[in-house]
Design a protein around this motif. Structure first.
Motif, PDB file in Angstrom:
ATOM      1  N   LYS A  88      48.635  37.289  35.427  1.00 41.10           N
ATOM      2  CA  LYS A  88      47.869  37.333  36.675  1.00 41.10           C
ATOM      3  C   LYS A  88      47.240  38.700  36.900  1.00 41.10           C
ATOM      4  O   LYS A  88      46.185  38.811  37.506  1.00 41.10           O
ATOM      5  CB  LYS A  88      48.747  36.941  37.868  1.00 41.10           C
ATOM      6  CG  LYS A  88      49.923  37.846  38.144  1.00 41.10           C
ATOM      7  CD  LYS A  88      50.723  37.283  39.305  1.00 41.10           C
ATOM      8  CE  LYS A  88      51.898  38.175  39.622  1.00 41.10           C
ATOM      9  NZ  LYS A  88      52.752  37.615  40.675  1.00 41.10           N
ATOM     10  N   HIS A  89      47.887  39.756  36.384  1.00 42.45           N
ATOM     11  CA  HIS A  89      47.293  41.082  36.533  1.00 42.45           C
ATOM     12  C   HIS A  89      46.073  41.236  35.638  1.00 42.45           C
ATOM     13  O   HIS A  89      45.112  41.901  36.006  1.00 42.45           O
ATOM     14  CB  HIS A  89      48.337  42.166  36.250  1.00 42.45           C
ATOM     15  CG  HIS A  89      49.409  42.200  37.296  1.00 42.45           C
ATOM     16  ND1 HIS A  89      50.646  42.748  37.081  1.00 42.45           N
ATOM     17  CD2 HIS A  89      49.414  41.718  38.551  1.00 42.45           C
ATOM     18  CE1 HIS A  89      51.376  42.608  38.185  1.00 42.45           C
ATOM     19  NE2 HIS A  89      50.641  41.985  39.085  1.00 42.45           N
ATOM     20  N   ASP A 124      49.100  37.984  43.725  1.00 44.62           N
ATOM     21  CA  ASP A 124      50.108  38.992  43.391  1.00 44.62           C
ATOM     22  C   ASP A 124      51.305  38.911  44.339  1.00 44.62           C
ATOM     23  O   ASP A 124      52.417  39.252  43.951  1.00 44.62           O
ATOM     24  CB  ASP A 124      49.483  40.393  43.461  1.00 44.62           C
ATOM     25  CG  ASP A 124      50.300  41.396  42.676  1.00 44.62           C
ATOM     26  OD1 ASP A 124      51.017  40.966  41.747  1.00 44.62           O
ATOM     27  OD2 ASP A 124      50.237  42.592  42.992  1.00 44.62           O
ATOM     28  N   THR A 125      51.088  38.470  45.592  1.00 43.69           N
ATOM     29  CA  THR A 125      52.187  38.435  46.553  1.00 43.69           C
ATOM     30  C   THR A 125      52.278  37.051  47.189  1.00 43.69           C
ATOM     31  O   THR A 125      52.737  36.117  46.560  1.00 43.69           O
ATOM     32  CB  THR A 125      52.023  39.502  47.645  1.00 43.69           C
ATOM     33  OG1 THR A 125      50.803  39.280  48.337  1.00 43.69           O
ATOM     34  CG2 THR A 125      52.011  40.892  47.051  1.00 43.69           C
ATOM     35  N   GLN A 126      51.839  36.890  48.400  1.00 42.70           N
ATOM     36  CA  GLN A 126      51.920  35.610  49.097  1.00 42.70           C
ATOM     37  C   GLN A 126      50.832  35.571  50.166  1.00 42.70           C
ATOM     38  O   GLN A 126      50.171  36.566  50.430  1.00 42.70           O
ATOM     39  CB  GLN A 126      53.294  35.453  49.749  1.00 42.70           C
ATOM     40  CG  GLN A 126      53.600  36.580  50.733  1.00 42.70           C
ATOM     41  CD  GLN A 126      55.028  36.572  51.230  1.00 42.70           C
ATOM     42  OE1 GLN A 126      55.812  35.750  50.836  1.00 42.70           O
ATOM     43  NE2 GLN A 126      55.357  37.493  52.100  1.00 42.70           N
ATOM     44  N   LEU A 134      46.604  47.157  42.462  1.00 42.53           N
ATOM     45  CA  LEU A 134      46.491  47.347  43.907  1.00 42.53           C
ATOM     46  C   LEU A 134      45.147  47.997  44.238  1.00 42.53           C
ATOM     47  O   LEU A 134      44.474  47.620  45.208  1.00 42.53           O
ATOM     48  CB  LEU A 134      47.644  48.222  44.389  1.00 42.53           C
ATOM     49  CG  LEU A 134      47.872  48.325  45.889  1.00 42.53           C
ATOM     50  CD1 LEU A 134      48.192  46.958  46.464  1.00 42.53           C
ATOM     51  CD2 LEU A 134      49.014  49.288  46.187  1.00 42.53           C
ATOM     52  N   LEU A 181      45.180  39.382  46.192  1.00 43.09           N
ATOM     53  CA  LEU A 181      46.412  39.888  46.821  1.00 43.09           C
ATOM     54  C   LEU A 181      47.429  38.750  46.939  1.00 43.09           C
ATOM     55  O   LEU A 181      48.622  38.926  46.679  1.00 43.09           O
ATOM     56  CB  LEU A 181      46.090  40.459  48.207  1.00 43.09           C
ATOM     57  CG  LEU A 181      47.280  41.009  48.987  1.00 43.09           C
ATOM     58  CD1 LEU A 181      47.900  42.179  48.255  1.00 43.09           C
ATOM     59  CD2 LEU A 181      46.864  41.429  50.383  1.00 43.09           C
TER      60      LEU A 181
END
Lengths: 297, 397
Positions: free
Chosen positions: A142-143, A212-214, A15, A209
């Motif tokens: 992905k991280h 990691d999310t959408q 993050l 971002l």
């Protein structure tokens, strides 16, 4: 112990990297153009939608799709600067701030009209983490990409600012625009270069971002506060301060929920959005120049 | 233009003066955030009124049932204004509506309960309405979310899952549902190992999931809207390996969930939504009558039909347009014992009431047997993801 690393520290770093990339653009535009660009989050969101479109059209990997999206967004940003910010260059900065606010609303509405408001995945499916160091550290691929890509972009920005002519000119204008102008530095060129760098890093942050999310139309606005907090924490106009600030805020948000005392989270995770606010306010009160001695607001 | 309008009004006035009418308030969020949904369910109300009028109208002299529309705008203040007008100016016998829970609570507390007027909402689902001190004047034709919590709790326990972790988004709808679920689940012998309220719209929920995962429960129950936090929580729970079995409610049922997470990730997930039992005679009768509506099964459209038809039956049963008799009559026509009346069977019901016989309306959405609080039991469907990536609904008995 490893739970702390896997569930709190690593998500915090991921993050933090995203905040750092976003804050980089904010601190550069603030340092060189001298106004808080509220449209930064929406530029990030627009670029992410462009990357999403590349993924749909050409089936590219999101990280690859980010490259043309960065170029397109940088071009768009130059056009937006011409239309919305250049007319106010010599006006009081509050006018540019309000213009950026209007631009923010316009970009968001345009994206909502074109792409709709339904959230979309840029990388569908679920990535299960892989074990490293005999299973002690769990890290999703992905991280790893996000951490490595952030490092690469940071290195590139560092080289740009310290080794190239335009980079040095950008730092000179950030330090003192009048002096820079007197020594013959083309300020408009520097401003254009600043927009290009700010747009490109914003899109990189947005795509990460999204991985990691959408992808959704409010993603930029939600990131705006932590990104500003990171820029202020690091010191306005200090690119590496913004990076450090982003990492500190990202890690602090996640670690605030760690059960430091006993078994309950130290701070209920529902309140972790407040961390960025608290850090920003505390810095403005006690050390307005930020960690890296930036400009005082 | 003005002259034409005046002439039109005059014609209408003489037309209505010719036949006596009974005014029923029709309060709904005609404008506002759910205007599209309300437009559809208004058709359901009008269809019910038409069936009443086509089959002999009200009372022995065949008075017409007229729906007087008021706009509650899904807003407490607008609902109070509109309800005041219906009660004091139009002098309606009873009111069908309003639609939103907040509007319903406000209209009931400020206007209709003090005035002694019955309201029957077809779409307000907040558990708070159950607890209202309503002097038996507030009814609903849609199940309270409290029942959804019970339905889900029973289903989960029936699957052999005894310990769950629970998380809900920090808003009225999801918090209310979570509280009802937790109460029902623990009362039935289950254990809530961890309960974590989360703030919607965050980039990730790994810290929340870590806290929930530390409880080592068998499954994770998520009450959230899919777009603002539901998908992210399930994604983070899967990524960290904390949970692989998920349960939730209607806020989660959207194709985007499958689109983002994939079929494999959701093979052990199940979500409840309110539904209608499509095997009953009442449901089939309604579908036949409502086939000309734009969306006969649109959100709360069958409930709107049932609510309006029930109020008309109650007025007929009361024998006159007397507000004070409606509540008792409503309970009599909606609940057993009595001869079963299906949607559209107005003439039959009217004849039975004239003979002094008991009737029991069975609606498209269920039995509509009101409990002490004026709520109806819910019928819920269970939604699971099929291998081809669609939601399949199955009725929960």
């Amino acid at each position: 112990m490893w739970e702390f690393v896997n569930f709190y520290l690593i998500p915090g770093l991921v993050l933090g990297c995203i905040y750092a990339l976003g804050a980089l653009g904010i601190t550069l535009t603030f340092g060189i153009l001298r106004f808080a660009n509220f449209a930064h989050g929406e530029v990030m969101m627009l670029g992410t939608y462009l990357a999403l479109t590349m993924v749909w059209l050409f089936g590219l990997h999101p990280l690859l799709a980010a490259l043309p999206a960065m170029a397109l967004t940088a071009l768009l940003m130059l056009g937006l600067d011409r239309a919305f910010f250049r007319p106010f260059r010599s006006a009081p900065t509050i006018i540019s701030v309000i213009a950026s606010f209007g631009l923010m609303l316009m970009i968001r509405s345009a994206v909502q009209v074109i792409w709709g408001t339904q959230p979309r995945p840029i990388l569908p499916g679920v990535q299960r983490p892989q074990a490293w160091l005999d299973g002690a550290i769990l890290l999703a691929p992905k991280h790893v990409w996000i951490l490595l890509a952030t490092l690469a972009i940071m290195a590139a920005i560092h080289l740009l600012l310290t080794r190239t002519r335009i980079g040095k000119a950008m730092r000179a204008v950030a330090d003192s625009p009048e002096l820079a102008r007197l020594t013959g530095i083309p300020v408009e060129t520097v401003i254009r270069a600043t927009w290009v760098v700010a747009a490109a890093t914003a899109v990189a942050a947005g795509v990460m971002l999204a991985i990691d999310t959408q992808v959704e139309t409010m993603m930029g606005f939600k990131m705006l506060l932590p990104m500003f907090a990171a820029a202020i924490l690091g010191g306005i106009g200090r690119p590496f301060g913004a990076v450090a600030g982003g990492l500190v805020i990202g890690v602090a948000e996640e670690l605030s929920a760690y059960p430091w005392l006993g078994t309950a989270p130290l701070l209920n995770p529902a309140y972790k959005s407040g961390i960025a606010f608290a850090i920003m306010v505390a810095m403005l009160v006690w050390r307005p120049s930020g960690l890296f001695r930036g400009r005082v607001l | 233009m003005r002259r034409i309008l005046l002439a039109g009004a005059a014609v209408l006035a003489t037309a209505t003066a010719g036949t006596a009418e009974v005014k029923l308030g029709s309060l709904g969020g005609v404008t506002g955030p759910i205007a599209e949904i309300v437009a559809l369910l208004m058709e359901g109300r009008e269809l019910a009124a038409r069936h009443v009028n086509e089959q002999g109208g009200l009372f022995a002299d065949g008075q017409q049932l007229t729906l007087v529309v008021g706009d509650s705008a899904c807003d407490p203040k607008a609902a109070v204004d509109a309800a005041t007008k219906l009660v004091n100016v139009d002098q309606v016998v009873a009111i069908v509506g309003p639609n939103c829970s907040g509007a319903t609570l406000a209209a009931a507390q400020s206007v209709t309960i003090p005035a002694g007027v019955v309201i029957l909402s077809e779409s307000a689902t907040s558990p708070a309405i159950t607890a209202l001190d309503d002097k038996d004047l507030v009814f609903r034709a849609a199940p309270s979310d409290a029942y959804q919590g019970i339905a889900l709790a029973n289903y989960i326990l029936g699957q052999g899952v005894k310990t769950v972790a629970l998380t809900n988004a920090n808003d009225d709808y999801n918090a209310g549902l979570a509280a009802e679920f937790a109460k029902a689940f623990e009362a039935a012998g289950g254990k809530i190992a961890a309960h974590q309220v989360h703030e919607p719209n965050k980039a990730n929920y790994r810290a929340e999931v870590a806290t929930l995962g530390g409880a080592k429960a068998d499954a994770l129950v998520v009450f959230a809207y899919y777009g603002s936090s539901g998908i992210a929580i399930i994604r983070n729970a899967l990524e960290t390996g904390a949970y692989s079995k998920f349960f939730g409610a209607d806020g989660m049922v959207n194709d985007e969930l499958v689109n983002q997470l994939g079929v494999d990730a959701l093979k052990d997930a199940a979500f409840t939504t309110p539904g209608a039992d499509d095997s009953t005679g009442a449901f089939k009768a309604y579908m036949e009558l409502a086939k000309d509506l734009k969306q006969p099964l649109g959100p709360y459209v069958p409930n709107a039909y049932d609510a309006t038809f029930l109020l008309a039956l109650a007025i007929e049963k009361a024998g006159s347009a007397d507000r004070s008799k409606i509540a008792a009559a409503l309970r009599e026509v909606a609940t057993p014992p009595g001869e079963v009346i299906l949607p559209g069977e107005w003439a039959k019901a009217k004849a039975l009431i004239a003979e002094g016989k008991d009737i029991n309306y069975e609606g498209a959405t269920g039995s509509l047997d009101f409990d002490a609080a004026g709520d109806v039991p819910g019928t819920y469907t269970l939604n699971t993801v099929t291998p081809d990536g669609k939601f399949a609904a199955k009725l929960l008995k």
